[in-house]
Motif scaffolding. Sequence first.
Motif, PDB file in Angstrom:
ATOM      1  N   TYR A  21       0.854  -1.182   0.000  1.00 21.49           N
ATOM      2  CA  TYR A  21       0.000   0.000   0.000  1.00 21.49           C
ATOM      3  C   TYR A  21       0.890   1.232   0.000  1.00 21.49           C
ATOM      4  O   TYR A  21       1.790   1.357   0.841  1.00 21.49           O
ATOM      5  CB  TYR A  21      -0.899   0.014   1.234  1.00 21.49           C
ATOM      6  CG  TYR A  21      -1.483   1.376   1.541  1.00 21.49           C
ATOM      7  CD1 TYR A  21      -2.424   1.964   0.688  1.00 21.49           C
ATOM      8  CD2 TYR A  21      -1.079   2.094   2.660  1.00 21.49           C
ATOM      9  CE1 TYR A  21      -2.946   3.221   0.956  1.00 21.49           C
ATOM     10  CE2 TYR A  21      -1.597   3.349   2.940  1.00 21.49           C
ATOM     11  CZ  TYR A  21      -2.535   3.908   2.080  1.00 21.49           C
ATOM     12  OH  TYR A  21      -3.024   5.153   2.337  1.00 21.49           O
ATOM     13  N   HIS A  55       5.798   3.043   2.265  1.00 16.32           N
ATOM     14  CA  HIS A  55       4.760   2.063   1.937  1.00 16.32           C
ATOM     15  C   HIS A  55       4.489   1.159   3.132  1.00 16.32           C
ATOM     16  O   HIS A  55       5.280   1.092   4.076  1.00 16.32           O
ATOM     17  CB  HIS A  55       5.189   1.206   0.747  1.00 16.32           C
ATOM     18  CG  HIS A  55       6.403   0.365   1.059  1.00 16.32           C
ATOM     19  ND1 HIS A  55       7.692   0.813   0.860  1.00 16.32           N
ATOM     20  CD2 HIS A  55       6.522  -0.885   1.582  1.00 16.32           C
ATOM     21  CE1 HIS A  55       8.552  -0.118   1.239  1.00 16.32           C
ATOM     22  NE2 HIS A  55       7.865  -1.163   1.685  1.00 16.32           N
ATOM     23  N   ASN A  88      -5.029 -10.690  -7.194  1.00 18.25           N
ATOM     24  CA  ASN A  88      -6.096  -9.797  -7.652  1.00 18.25           C
ATOM     25  C   ASN A  88      -7.465 -10.293  -7.187  1.00 18.25           C
ATOM     26  O   ASN A  88      -8.315  -9.501  -6.754  1.00 18.25           O
ATOM     27  CB  ASN A  88      -6.076  -9.677  -9.171  1.00 18.25           C
ATOM     28  CG  ASN A  88      -4.892  -8.868  -9.687  1.00 18.25           C
ATOM     29  OD1 ASN A  88      -4.230  -8.162  -8.931  1.00 18.25           O
ATOM     30  ND2 ASN A  88      -4.617  -8.973 -10.973  1.00 18.25           N
ATOM     31  N   SER A 176      -6.869   0.500  -2.346  1.00 19.60           N
ATOM     32  CA  SER A 176      -6.158  -0.083  -3.482  1.00 19.60           C
ATOM     33  C   SER A 176      -4.734  -0.416  -3.075  1.00 19.60           C
ATOM     34  O   SER A 176      -4.181   0.199  -2.152  1.00 19.60           O
ATOM     35  CB  SER A 176      -6.154   0.877  -4.678  1.00 19.60           C
ATOM     36  OG  SER A 176      -5.433   2.052  -4.369  1.00 19.60           O
ATOM     37  N   GLN A 178      -0.713  -2.149  -4.596  1.00 16.59           N
ATOM     38  CA  GLN A 178       0.176  -2.276  -5.742  1.00 16.59           C
ATOM     39  C   GLN A 178       0.929  -3.597  -5.637  1.00 16.59           C
ATOM     40  O   GLN A 178       1.576  -3.859  -4.617  1.00 16.59           O
ATOM     41  CB  GLN A 178       1.186  -1.121  -5.789  1.00 16.59           C
ATOM     42  CG  GLN A 178       0.582   0.255  -5.918  1.00 16.59           C
ATOM     43  CD  GLN A 178       0.077   0.545  -7.319  1.00 16.59           C
ATOM     44  OE1 GLN A 178       0.463  -0.106  -8.289  1.00 16.59           O
ATOM     45  NE2 GLN A 178      -0.797   1.540  -7.431  1.00 16.59           N
ATOM     46  N   LEU A 180       4.073  -5.380  -7.118  1.00 16.41           N
ATOM     47  CA  LEU A 180       5.232  -4.797  -7.801  1.00 16.41           C
ATOM     48  C   LEU A 180       6.469  -5.658  -7.673  1.00 16.41           C
ATOM     49  O   LEU A 180       6.585  -6.510  -6.794  1.00 16.41           O
ATOM     50  CB  LEU A 180       5.506  -3.393  -7.240  1.00 16.41           C
ATOM     51  CG  LEU A 180       5.781  -3.284  -5.727  1.00 16.41           C
ATOM     52  CD1 LEU A 180       7.261  -3.457  -5.400  1.00 16.41           C
ATOM     53  CD2 LEU A 180       5.273  -1.968  -5.195  1.00 16.41           C
ATOM     54  N   ARG A 192       5.579  -1.687 -11.449  1.00 16.62           N
ATOM     55  CA  ARG A 192       4.230  -2.042 -11.029  1.00 16.62           C
ATOM     56  C   ARG A 192       3.672  -3.105 -11.964  1.00 16.62           C
ATOM     57  O   ARG A 192       3.688  -2.953 -13.186  1.00 16.62           O
ATOM     58  CB  ARG A 192       3.348  -0.797 -10.991  1.00 16.62           C
ATOM     59  CG  ARG A 192       3.688   0.127  -9.828  1.00 16.62           C
ATOM     60  CD  ARG A 192       2.760   1.329  -9.735  1.00 16.62           C
ATOM     61  NE  ARG A 192       2.943   2.036  -8.470  1.00 16.62           N
ATOM     62  CZ  ARG A 192       3.863   2.956  -8.241  1.00 16.62           C
ATOM     63  NH1 ARG A 192       4.706   3.280  -9.226  1.00 16.62           N
ATOM     64  NH2 ARG A 192       3.973   3.544  -7.070  1.00 16.62           N
ATOM     65  N   SER A 194       0.468  -4.925 -11.129  1.00 20.69           N
ATOM     66  CA  SER A 194      -0.983  -4.813 -11.126  1.00 20.69           C
ATOM     67  C   SER A 194      -1.389  -3.893  -9.987  1.00 20.69           C
ATOM     68  O   SER A 194      -0.585  -3.582  -9.110  1.00 20.69           O
ATOM     69  CB  SER A 194      -1.671  -6.181 -10.993  1.00 20.69           C
ATOM     70  OG  SER A 194      -1.556  -6.675  -9.671  1.00 20.69           O
ATOM     71  N   ALA A 195      -2.645  -3.451 -10.017  1.00 19.77           N
ATOM     72  CA  ALA A 195      -3.155  -2.532  -8.995  1.00 19.77           C
ATOM     73  C   ALA A 195      -4.469  -3.087  -8.457  1.00 19.77           C
ATOM     74  O   ALA A 195      -5.552  -2.618  -8.816  1.00 19.77           O
ATOM     75  CB  ALA A 195      -3.351  -1.137  -9.573  1.00 19.77           C
TER      76      ALA A 195
END
Length: 203
Positions: A21, A55, A88, A176, A178, A180, A192, A194-195
Amino acid sequence: MIRTKIDILWLRQCCAFHLQYFPDSTLRSKLCDLQDRIERNSDAPLLRVLLTSLHMTVATLIDAAAQFTVPNHEVWKRKGAQWTEIVNQLAAKTPPIDLAFSEVATSEAAVFIKAQEPPELHKLRLAISHALCFEDWRPRPPQIAHITLFRFSAAEWISKVNMGSGFAPIRVAVRSLQLLEERVYPSLEIKRLSAPLLQGVGG
């Protein structure tokens, strides 16, 4: 008193994969002010984490110091697409996570702010740990929610880092994340992948 530990990875190239995050601009500003206050009130051998690198790690999928029978990038080449889809999907089932960073803490390795781990974060971390596996290795979920502000450049005996006047809790809603690849520690150079959005769908 705490005996600090030199961060041997500081500014070095690495190959690691994390779900993290990253604070928004409002939280980054508060964290920057807090770093400033700590530096003014401490003579510890501090290494300041850059603002854009601050983060909270939700899960480390592959650690920079991991020891597999193949290099880390090869593990990701084999497992990355599958693991990305899993992460995800798990994130999509997780509702937004409310955190209250209520304490500045000092360990032998870092100065950080921490919050109680809410059930939603604990459940997501465990789900990721149970779902991902390579050889005999699985991710070890962290036990607290925290954001590292400083590492240490020398091994010294220090008192807990003094930040001056009282610390007001910092509240955030994590919506949301990340996924990475970390290429220079600590998250100074990243790619990165995906988010994932925390949406709480699918039960």
